[in-house]
Design an enzyme around this catalytic site. Sequence first.
Site, PDB file in Angstrom:
ATOM      1  N   SER A  22       0.826  -1.214   0.000  1.00  0.00           N
ATOM      2  CA  SER A  22       0.000   0.000   0.000  1.00  0.00           C
ATOM      3  C   SER A  22       0.861   1.266   0.000  1.00  0.00           C
ATOM      4  O   SER A  22       1.901   1.327   0.667  1.00  0.00           O
ATOM      5  CB  SER A  22      -0.886   0.012   1.244  1.00  0.00           C
ATOM      6  OG  SER A  22      -1.484   1.276   1.381  1.00  0.00           O
ATOM      7  N   LYS A  73     -13.719  -3.830   3.766  1.00  0.00           N
ATOM      8  CA  LYS A  73     -14.499  -2.593   3.599  1.00  0.00           C
ATOM      9  C   LYS A  73     -15.962  -2.726   4.025  1.00  0.00           C
ATOM     10  O   LYS A  73     -16.541  -1.775   4.549  1.00  0.00           O
ATOM     11  CB  LYS A  73     -14.407  -2.111   2.153  1.00  0.00           C
ATOM     12  CG  LYS A  73     -13.062  -1.488   1.817  1.00  0.00           C
ATOM     13  CD  LYS A  73     -13.026  -0.988   0.387  1.00  0.00           C
ATOM     14  CE  LYS A  73     -11.834  -0.076   0.196  1.00  0.00           C
ATOM     15  NZ  LYS A  73     -11.811   0.538  -1.133  1.00  0.00           N
ATOM     16  N   ASP A 109     -13.264   6.898  -1.488  1.00  0.00           N
ATOM     17  CA  ASP A 109     -12.754   6.458  -2.801  1.00  0.00           C
ATOM     18  C   ASP A 109     -13.401   7.235  -3.955  1.00  0.00           C
ATOM     19  O   ASP A 109     -12.717   7.706  -4.861  1.00  0.00           O
ATOM     20  CB  ASP A 109     -13.037   4.956  -3.017  1.00  0.00           C
ATOM     21  CG  ASP A 109     -12.199   4.070  -2.117  1.00  0.00           C
ATOM     22  OD1 ASP A 109     -11.028   4.382  -1.891  1.00  0.00           O
ATOM     23  OD2 ASP A 109     -12.733   3.056  -1.643  1.00  0.00           O
ATOM     24  N   GLY A 133     -17.564  -1.775 -14.816  1.00  0.00           N
ATOM     25  CA  GLY A 133     -17.376  -2.344 -13.488  1.00  0.00           C
ATOM     26  C   GLY A 133     -18.625  -2.189 -12.643  1.00  0.00           C
ATOM     27  O   GLY A 133     -19.474  -1.330 -12.927  1.00  0.00           O
ATOM     28  N   ALA A 137     -15.024  -0.424  -6.261  1.00  0.00           N
ATOM     29  CA  ALA A 137     -14.539   0.852  -6.806  1.00  0.00           C
ATOM     30  C   ALA A 137     -15.603   1.496  -7.688  1.00  0.00           C
ATOM     31  O   ALA A 137     -15.847   2.711  -7.615  1.00  0.00           O
ATOM     32  CB  ALA A 137     -13.249   0.614  -7.597  1.00  0.00           C
ATOM     33  N   GLY A 254      -4.977   5.616 -12.001  1.00  0.00           N
ATOM     34  CA  GLY A 254      -5.619   5.592 -10.692  1.00  0.00           C
ATOM     35  C   GLY A 254      -4.836   6.235  -9.561  1.00  0.00           C
ATOM     36  O   GLY A 254      -5.316   6.275  -8.430  1.00  0.00           O
TER      37      GLY A 254
HETATM   38  P1  NAP Z   1     -14.029  -5.836  -7.050  1.00  0.00           P
HETATM   39  O1  NAP Z   1     -15.019  -5.308  -6.075  1.00  0.00           O
HETATM   40  O2  NAP Z   1     -13.514  -7.213  -6.878  1.00  0.00           O
HETATM   41  O3  NAP Z   1     -14.683  -5.726  -8.517  1.00  0.00           O
HETATM   42  C1  NAP Z   1     -13.990  -6.237  -9.631  1.00  0.00           C
HETATM   43  C2  NAP Z   1     -14.632  -5.721 -10.912  1.00  0.00           C
HETATM   44  O4  NAP Z   1     -13.782  -6.151 -11.997  1.00  0.00           O
HETATM   45  C3  NAP Z   1     -16.017  -6.270 -11.174  1.00  0.00           C
HETATM   46  O5  NAP Z   1     -16.778  -5.330 -11.882  1.00  0.00           O
HETATM   47  C4  NAP Z   1     -15.695  -7.497 -12.055  1.00  0.00           C
HETATM   48  O6  NAP Z   1     -16.752  -7.895 -12.882  1.00  0.00           O
HETATM   49  C5  NAP Z   1     -14.586  -6.918 -12.903  1.00  0.00           C
HETATM   50  N1  NAP Z   1     -13.765  -7.983 -13.515  1.00  0.00           N
HETATM   51  C6  NAP Z   1     -12.886  -8.799 -12.895  1.00  0.00           C
HETATM   52  N2  NAP Z   1     -12.344  -9.645 -13.786  1.00  0.00           N
HETATM   53  C7  NAP Z   1     -12.894  -9.344 -14.991  1.00  0.00           C
HETATM   54  C8  NAP Z   1     -12.736  -9.858 -16.301  1.00  0.00           C
HETATM   55  N3  NAP Z   1     -11.889 -10.883 -16.568  1.00  0.00           N
HETATM   56  N4  NAP Z   1     -13.444  -9.308 -17.316  1.00  0.00           N
HETATM   57  C9  NAP Z   1     -14.305  -8.296 -17.065  1.00  0.00           C
HETATM   58  N5  NAP Z   1     -14.505  -7.753 -15.848  1.00  0.00           N
HETATM   59  C10 NAP Z   1     -13.806  -8.276 -14.808  1.00  0.00           C
HETATM   60  O7  NAP Z   1     -12.736  -4.890  -7.120  1.00  0.00           O
HETATM   61  P2  NAP Z   1     -12.667  -3.304  -6.861  1.00  0.00           P
HETATM   62  O8  NAP Z   1     -12.244  -3.055  -5.477  1.00  0.00           O
HETATM   63  O9  NAP Z   1     -13.905  -2.675  -7.366  1.00  0.00           O
HETATM   64  O10 NAP Z   1     -11.417  -2.916  -7.795  1.00  0.00           O
HETATM   65  C11 NAP Z   1     -11.568  -2.762  -9.186  1.00  0.00           C
HETATM   66  C12 NAP Z   1     -10.320  -2.098  -9.741  1.00  0.00           C
HETATM   67  O11 NAP Z   1     -10.193  -0.782  -9.202  1.00  0.00           O
HETATM   68  C13 NAP Z   1      -9.026  -2.827  -9.368  1.00  0.00           C
HETATM   69  O12 NAP Z   1      -8.171  -2.777 -10.489  1.00  0.00           O
HETATM   70  C14 NAP Z   1      -8.448  -1.994  -8.240  1.00  0.00           C
HETATM   71  O13 NAP Z   1      -7.052  -2.057  -8.182  1.00  0.00           O
HETATM   72  C15 NAP Z   1      -8.915  -0.595  -8.622  1.00  0.00           C
HETATM   73  N6  NAP Z   1      -9.055   0.314  -7.476  1.00  0.00           N
HETATM   74  C16 NAP Z   1      -8.357   1.473  -7.516  1.00  0.00           C
HETATM   75  C17 NAP Z   1      -8.491   2.377  -6.488  1.00  0.00           C
HETATM   76  C18 NAP Z   1      -7.695   3.665  -6.542  1.00  0.00           C
HETATM   77  O14 NAP Z   1      -7.734   4.404  -5.562  1.00  0.00           O
HETATM   78  N7  NAP Z   1      -7.028   3.963  -7.628  1.00  0.00           N
HETATM   79  C19 NAP Z   1      -9.326   2.109  -5.399  1.00  0.00           C
HETATM   80  C20 NAP Z   1     -10.058   0.906  -5.398  1.00  0.00           C
HETATM   81  C21 NAP Z   1      -9.895   0.014  -6.441  1.00  0.00           C
HETATM   82  P3  NAP Z   1     -17.832  -8.999 -12.366  1.00  0.00           P
HETATM   83  O15 NAP Z   1     -18.767  -8.260 -11.464  1.00  0.00           O
HETATM   84  O16 NAP Z   1     -18.499  -9.463 -13.617  1.00  0.00           O
HETATM   85  O17 NAP Z   1     -17.065 -10.071 -11.667  1.00  0.00           O
END
Ligand code: NAP
Length: 286
Positions: A22, A73, A109, A133, A137, A254
Site C-alpha cells: 500500500s 471494507k 474512494d 465495473g 470501486a 488511478g
Molecule cells: P471488485 O469489487 O472485486 O470488482 C472487480 C470488478 O472487476 C467487477 O466489476 C468485475 O466484474 C470486474 N472484472 C474482474 N475480472 C474481470 C474480467 N476478466 N473481465 C471483465 N470484468 C472483470 O474490485 P474493486 O475493489 O472494485 O477494484 C476494481 C479495480 O479498481 C481494481 O483494479 C483496483 O485495483 C482498482 N481500485 C483502484 C483504487 C484507486 O484508488 N485507484 C481504489 C479501489 C480500487 P464482475 O462483477 O463481472 O465479476
Amino acid sequence: MGSWITGKTTLLGLFGSPVEHSVSPVMHNTAFEALGLDFAYLAFEIGTDDAGKAVEALRTFRMRGANVTMPLKAAVVPYLDQLTPAAQLIGAVNTIINDNGVLTGHITDGEGYMMSVRDAGLDPAGKKMTLAGAGGAAKAICVQAALDGVKELSIFNRNREKAEQLAELINQNTGCRAKAFGLDEREALRRELSESCLFANATRVGMAQMEGQSVIPETDFLHSGLAVTDAIYEPEKTRLLQMAEEAGCRTLNGLGMVLFQGAAAFRLWTGREMPVELVRKKLFQK
Ligand code: NAP
C-alpha cells in the site's frame, strides 16, 4: 523514519490484507512530517475474521482512525456507530474516524476519484459518463459522480445483474439517470461512449494476470472529446490508457484517485489539507 514519534504521538492505521504494497503509509507519514503533525500511520495485516477486533482496537488504543481496504471494507460496517450517507448507500467504508470513542465510517474512494478528475480540469457535472465495473470501486465512483451532479451514467459490467443492481441504487437514491449493460454489448458500448464526456474503467481488467488487456475492444470506440480514466495505477499506463492516447483522449490513471481519497481521509482526521503536490512527488518517485 519514525524519529518524531514520542509518548504523545497519535496512531492511525490501515486495516486489510494484503497491505504491504500500500502507498498509504508513505502518503500520510510524508504529510504528517511536512506539516509537523504528531501522528504516525502504520499498516496492519488483518483478515475478515478479525474485523471486529480491529475496530475495537481503535477504541482501546485511542487511535484517531484508520483506512480500511480489501477484504474488510464491508466487514467492519456492523462494528461502527454511524455511517455517512455515501457509505450507507454503498454499504462499505474506507475511512474510520474516532471521535472520543464514537466511530464514524466514511467512503472517500469516490470522492478521491471525482477530486482527481476535477484536479485534471475535467467536470462531468450535468453531462453523461460511462463506466465499466460494478464492484467496490465502481460503486464508490458511481455514487459520488451521481451525488456530484453527473446527469446520466451508463454502467457496463461482465455480470450484467450487478450492473443492474448498481443502476437501481443510483436511480432510487440520486437525481442521476443510470442504465445498465453487459460488457459484451458492443454496439451499446460504442453508442454510450460516443455520447459521453468521461469513461472510467473500474474493473480489474488491465492489471496483474490481465495486464495488456482492455475493457474497450477497439481504439475506434473512443473519440478525442472523451476523457479516459483507469482506477488501476500498476501498471502506470494500462492497455486502455494506451488506446485512449492513440485516439487523442485525455487520460488519467488511478494514482490521482488514491492520492485524493487519502487527502480526504487526512482532512477528516487532522482538519488540515494534505500537501498534495509534495505527496504526489513522493509517490511518483517510487
Ligand atoms: P471488485 O469489487 O472485486 O470488482 C472487480 C470488478 O472487476 C467487477 O466489476 C468485475 O466484474 C470486474 N472484472 C474482474 N475480472 C474481470 C474480467 N476478466 N473481465 C471483465 N470484468 C472483470 O474490485 P474493486 O475493489 O472494485 O477494484 C476494481 C479495480 O479498481 C481494481 O483494479 C483496483 O485495483 C482498482 N481500485 C483502484 C483504487 C484507486 O484508488 N485507484 C481504489 C479501489 C480500487 P464482475 O462483477 O463481472 O465479476
